[in-house]
Design a protein around this motif. Structure first.
Motif, PDB file in Angstrom:
ATOM      1  N   GLU A   5       0.846  -1.333   0.145  1.00 59.33           N
ATOM      2  CA  GLU A   5      -0.093   0.065   0.091  1.00 59.33           C
ATOM      3  C   GLU A   5       0.982   1.224  -0.042  1.00 59.33           C
ATOM      4  N   LYS A   6       1.983   1.350   0.621  1.00 59.13           N
ATOM      5  CA  LYS A   6       2.916   2.331   0.895  1.00 59.13           C
ATOM      6  C   LYS A   6       3.526   2.493  -0.422  1.00 59.13           C
ATOM      7  N   ILE A   7       3.942   1.475  -1.292  1.00 56.62           N
ATOM      8  CA  ILE A   7       4.587   1.738  -2.643  1.00 56.62           C
ATOM      9  C   ILE A   7       3.556   2.476  -3.432  1.00 56.62           C
ATOM     10  N   LYS A   8       2.351   1.810  -3.376  1.00 58.54           N
ATOM     11  CA  LYS A   8       1.140   2.401  -4.337  1.00 58.54           C
ATOM     12  C   LYS A   8       0.867   3.866  -4.065  1.00 58.54           C
ATOM     13  N   TYR A   9       0.893   4.107  -2.807  1.00 58.77           N
ATOM     14  CA  TYR A   9       0.639   5.638  -2.491  1.00 58.77           C
ATOM     15  C   TYR A   9       1.757   6.443  -2.722  1.00 58.77           C
ATOM     16  N   PHE A  10       3.138   5.982  -2.466  1.00 54.22           N
ATOM     17  CA  PHE A  10       4.081   6.868  -2.778  1.00 54.22           C
ATOM     18  C   PHE A  10       4.037   7.068  -4.142  1.00 54.22           C
ATOM     19  N   ARG A  11       4.054   6.091  -5.233  1.00 57.29           N
ATOM     20  CA  ARG A  11       4.276   6.335  -6.314  1.00 57.29           C
ATOM     21  C   ARG A  11       3.005   7.169  -6.988  1.00 57.29           C
ATOM     22  N   ASP A  12       1.860   6.707  -6.703  1.00 59.42           N
ATOM     23  CA  ASP A  12       0.765   7.396  -7.282  1.00 59.42           C
ATOM     24  C   ASP A  12       0.300   8.922  -6.788  1.00 59.42           C
ATOM     25  N   VAL A  13       0.514   8.899  -5.396  1.00 55.79           N
ATOM     26  CA  VAL A  13      -0.045  10.453  -4.558  1.00 55.79           C
ATOM     27  C   VAL A  13       1.357  11.337  -4.596  1.00 55.79           C
ATOM     28  N   TYR A  14       2.125  10.681  -3.934  1.00 53.53           N
ATOM     29  CA  TYR A  14       3.519  11.524  -3.561  1.00 53.53           C
ATOM     30  C   TYR A  14       4.266  11.926  -4.921  1.00 53.53           C
ATOM     31  N   LEU A  15       4.655  11.032  -5.819  1.00 49.29           N
ATOM     32  CA  LEU A  15       5.304  11.226  -7.042  1.00 49.29           C
ATOM     33  C   LEU A  15       4.389  11.364  -8.201  1.00 49.29           C
ATOM     34  N   ASP A  16       3.020  11.151  -8.106  1.00 53.44           N
ATOM     35  CA  ASP A  16       2.330  11.450  -9.351  1.00 53.44           C
ATOM     36  C   ASP A  16       2.580  10.754 -10.466  1.00 53.44           C
ATOM     37  N   MET A  17       3.542   9.243 -10.258  1.00 48.93           N
ATOM     38  CA  MET A  17       3.753   8.783 -11.479  1.00 48.93           C
ATOM     39  C   MET A  17       2.931   7.628 -11.715  1.00 48.93           C
ATOM     40  N   ASN A  18       2.800   6.998 -13.006  1.00 49.39           N
ATOM     41  CA  ASN A  18       2.217   5.927 -13.104  1.00 49.39           C
ATOM     42  C   ASN A  18       3.247   4.852 -12.986  1.00 49.39           C
ATOM     43  N   VAL A  33       6.793  -3.756 -10.425  1.00 47.47           N
ATOM     44  CA  VAL A  33       5.872  -2.779  -9.679  1.00 47.47           C
ATOM     45  C   VAL A  33       4.515  -3.201  -9.293  1.00 47.47           C
ATOM     46  N   ILE A  34       4.024  -3.778 -10.464  1.00 45.74           N
ATOM     47  CA  ILE A  34       2.532  -4.697 -10.141  1.00 45.74           C
ATOM     48  C   ILE A  34       2.423  -5.530  -8.994  1.00 45.74           C
ATOM     49  N   LYS A  35       3.568  -6.323  -8.967  1.00 45.75           N
ATOM     50  CA  LYS A  35       3.542  -7.386  -8.064  1.00 45.75           C
ATOM     51  C   LYS A  35       3.920  -6.927  -6.867  1.00 45.75           C
ATOM     52  N   TRP A  36       4.706  -5.686  -6.639  1.00 47.74           N
ATOM     53  CA  TRP A  36       4.780  -5.140  -5.175  1.00 47.74           C
ATOM     54  C   TRP A  36       3.583  -4.504  -4.845  1.00 47.74           C
ATOM     55  N   GLU A  37       2.793  -4.013  -5.682  1.00 45.60           N
ATOM     56  CA  GLU A  37       1.548  -3.292  -5.350  1.00 45.60           C
ATOM     57  C   GLU A  37       0.528  -3.986  -5.049  1.00 45.60           C
ATOM     58  N   ASN A  38       0.458  -5.349  -5.752  1.00 44.30           N
ATOM     59  CA  ASN A  38      -0.775  -6.236  -5.388  1.00 44.30           C
ATOM     60  C   ASN A  38      -0.259  -6.936  -4.045  1.00 44.30           C
ATOM     61  N   GLY A  39       0.980  -6.920  -3.642  1.00 47.08           N
ATOM     62  CA  GLY A  39       1.154  -7.853  -2.460  1.00 47.08           C
ATOM     63  C   GLY A  39       1.736  -9.278  -2.763  1.00 47.08           C
ATOM     64  N   ASP A  40       1.901  -9.544  -4.214  1.00 44.38           N
ATOM     65  CA  ASP A  40       2.369 -10.720  -4.589  1.00 44.38           C
ATOM     66  C   ASP A  40       3.959 -10.910  -4.185  1.00 44.38           C
ATOM     67  N   MET A  41       4.737  -9.920  -4.327  1.00 43.74           N
ATOM     68  CA  MET A  41       6.162  -9.818  -3.988  1.00 43.74           C
ATOM     69  C   MET A  41       6.352  -8.652  -3.265  1.00 43.74           C
ATOM     70  N   LYS A  42       7.478  -9.004  -2.204  1.00 45.28           N
ATOM     71  CA  LYS A  42       8.063  -7.567  -1.751  1.00 45.28           C
ATOM     72  C   LYS A  42       9.276  -7.371  -2.378  1.00 45.28           C
ATOM     73  N   PRO A  43       9.477  -6.077  -2.411  1.00 41.05           N
ATOM     74  CA  PRO A  43      10.937  -5.469  -2.857  1.00 41.05           C
ATOM     75  C   PRO A  43      12.029  -5.946  -1.912  1.00 41.05           C
ATOM     76  N   SER A  44      13.069  -6.310  -2.523  1.00 42.34           N
ATOM     77  CA  SER A  44      14.178  -6.660  -1.815  1.00 42.34           C
ATOM     78  C   SER A  44      14.718  -5.473  -0.852  1.00 42.34           C
ATOM     79  N   LEU A  45      15.474  -5.447  -0.053  1.00 45.29           N
ATOM     80  CA  LEU A  45      16.152  -4.444   0.784  1.00 45.29           C
ATOM     81  C   LEU A  45      16.945  -3.478  -0.096  1.00 45.29           C
TER      82      LEU A  45
END
Length: 97
Positions: A5-18, A33-45
């Motif tokens: 949720e944070k990745i999607k919020y950050f990308r969409d609201v804060y950065l205003d990027m698709n 990015v789709i997998k991160w935002e859907n929760g199917d995969m977490k980004p690495s550290l």
């Protein structure tokens, strides 16, 4: 908020990027990015650190569910830091009124 949720919020609201723009900016695929935002995969550290460093925020925002989005002062020289500090003081005194 959870990391997806944070990745999607950050990308969409804060950065205003698709998703395509964001993926290009951080050197991953749109599918990633789709997998991160859907929760199917977490980004690495390493991905989290890159995103945080690249956009000037604290990595804790993505790691800790309760952490707020905060800008990182990393990379700001002394003059820039003094300007930011004076702006903060200005807004603190303005909000007290």
């Amino acid at each position: 908020m959870k990391i997806n949720e944070k990745i999607k919020y950050f990308r969409d609201v804060y950065l205003d990027m698709n998703q395509v723009q964001f993926a290009k900016e951080i050197n991953v695929t749109r599918q990633t990015v789709i997998k991160w935002e859907n929760g199917d995969m977490k980004p690495s550290l390493q991905n989290i650190k890159y995103i945080a460093d690249h956009f000037g925020i604290y990595a804790d925002y993505f790691i800790d569910e309760d952490c707020e989005l905060l800008l990182s002062p990393r990379g700001i020289n002394d003059d820039g830091y003094k300007i930011v500090e004076s702006l903060i003081k200005y807004f603190e005194t303005t909000n007290e009124i």
